[in-house]
Motif scaffolding. Structure first.
Motif, PDB file in Angstrom:
ATOM      1  N   PRO A 143     -64.788   4.630 -12.142  1.00 14.51           N
ATOM      2  CA  PRO A 143     -63.457   4.089 -12.466  1.00 14.51           C
ATOM      3  C   PRO A 143     -63.420   2.576 -12.361  1.00 14.51           C
ATOM      4  O   PRO A 143     -63.845   2.004 -11.349  1.00 14.51           O
ATOM      5  N   GLY A 144     -62.956   1.931 -13.415  1.00 17.15           N
ATOM      6  CA  GLY A 144     -62.827   0.483 -13.406  1.00 17.15           C
ATOM      7  C   GLY A 144     -64.111  -0.286 -13.606  1.00 17.15           C
ATOM      8  O   GLY A 144     -64.122  -1.511 -13.516  1.00 17.15           O
ATOM      9  N   LYS A 145     -65.194   0.431 -13.885  1.00 16.02           N
ATOM     10  CA  LYS A 145     -66.487  -0.223 -14.060  1.00 16.02           C
ATOM     11  C   LYS A 145     -67.067   0.076 -15.434  1.00 16.02           C
ATOM     12  O   LYS A 145     -66.642   1.027 -16.100  1.00 16.02           O
ATOM     13  N   GLU A 146     -68.048  -0.720 -15.827  1.00 13.88           N
ATOM     14  CA  GLU A 146     -68.717  -0.476 -17.084  1.00 13.88           C
ATOM     15  C   GLU A 146     -69.714   0.668 -16.948  1.00 13.88           C
ATOM     16  O   GLU A 146     -70.191   0.974 -15.858  1.00 13.88           O
ATOM     17  N   ARG A 147     -70.016   1.246 -18.079  1.00 10.66           N
ATOM     18  CA  ARG A 147     -71.019   2.313 -18.081  1.00 10.66           C
ATOM     19  C   ARG A 147     -72.384   1.707 -17.757  1.00 10.66           C
ATOM     20  O   ARG A 147     -72.731   0.637 -18.274  1.00 10.66           O
ATOM     21  N   GLU A 148     -73.143   2.419 -16.919  1.00 14.91           N
ATOM     22  CA  GLU A 148     -74.439   1.902 -16.516  1.00 14.91           C
ATOM     23  C   GLU A 148     -75.531   2.960 -16.651  1.00 14.91           C
ATOM     24  O   GLU A 148     -75.276   4.162 -16.546  1.00 14.91           O
TER      25      GLU A 148
END
Length: 123
Positions: free
Chosen positions: A40-45
């Motif tokens: 949540p709230g982060k870029e896909r990694e």
């Protein structure tokens, strides 16, 4: 090409979970199968990737030693075994396929994506 991810769920910190991704419609000789995640709230990694033969495997630093990517004998299912899970591993996990010989860590390189499966790790 269709990818169907499954196996997500709720697990306690320190627990284990195995994700599966069934791939159909592959009509090319070489490809990379990978797992990504998005918290949540982060870029896909990038999490882990393997070539279709299984001879070349790459892990993100946070995954090395805790996660294992593998394929079945028919090379149409990719698994992600996750152990020693931490709350920070909570994310939607996606499987992806890239028509390539090289394992790239950027999601823009991947051509086909599954719908994602949610992993929640409680503390």
């Amino acid at each position: 090409v269709q990818l169907q991810a499954s196996g997500g769920g709720l697990v306690q910190s320190g627990g284990s979970l195995t994700l599966s991704c069934a791939v159909s419609g592959l009509g090319f000789e070489s490809y990379i199968m990978a797992w990504f995640r998005q918290a949540p709230g982060k870029e896909r990694e990038f999490v882990a990737g393997t070539n279709w033969r299984g001879g070349n495997i790459n892990y993100a630093d946070f995954a090395a030693g805790r996660f294992t990517i593998s394929t079945n004998g028919a090379k149409n299912t990719v698994f992600l075994q996750m152990t020693s899970l931490k709350p920070e591993d909570t994310a939607i996990y996606y499987c992806a396929v890239d028509r390539n010989y090289v394992i790239y860590r950027f999601d823009r390189n991947y051509d086909y994506w599954g719908q994602g499966t949610l992993v929640t790790v409680s503390s």
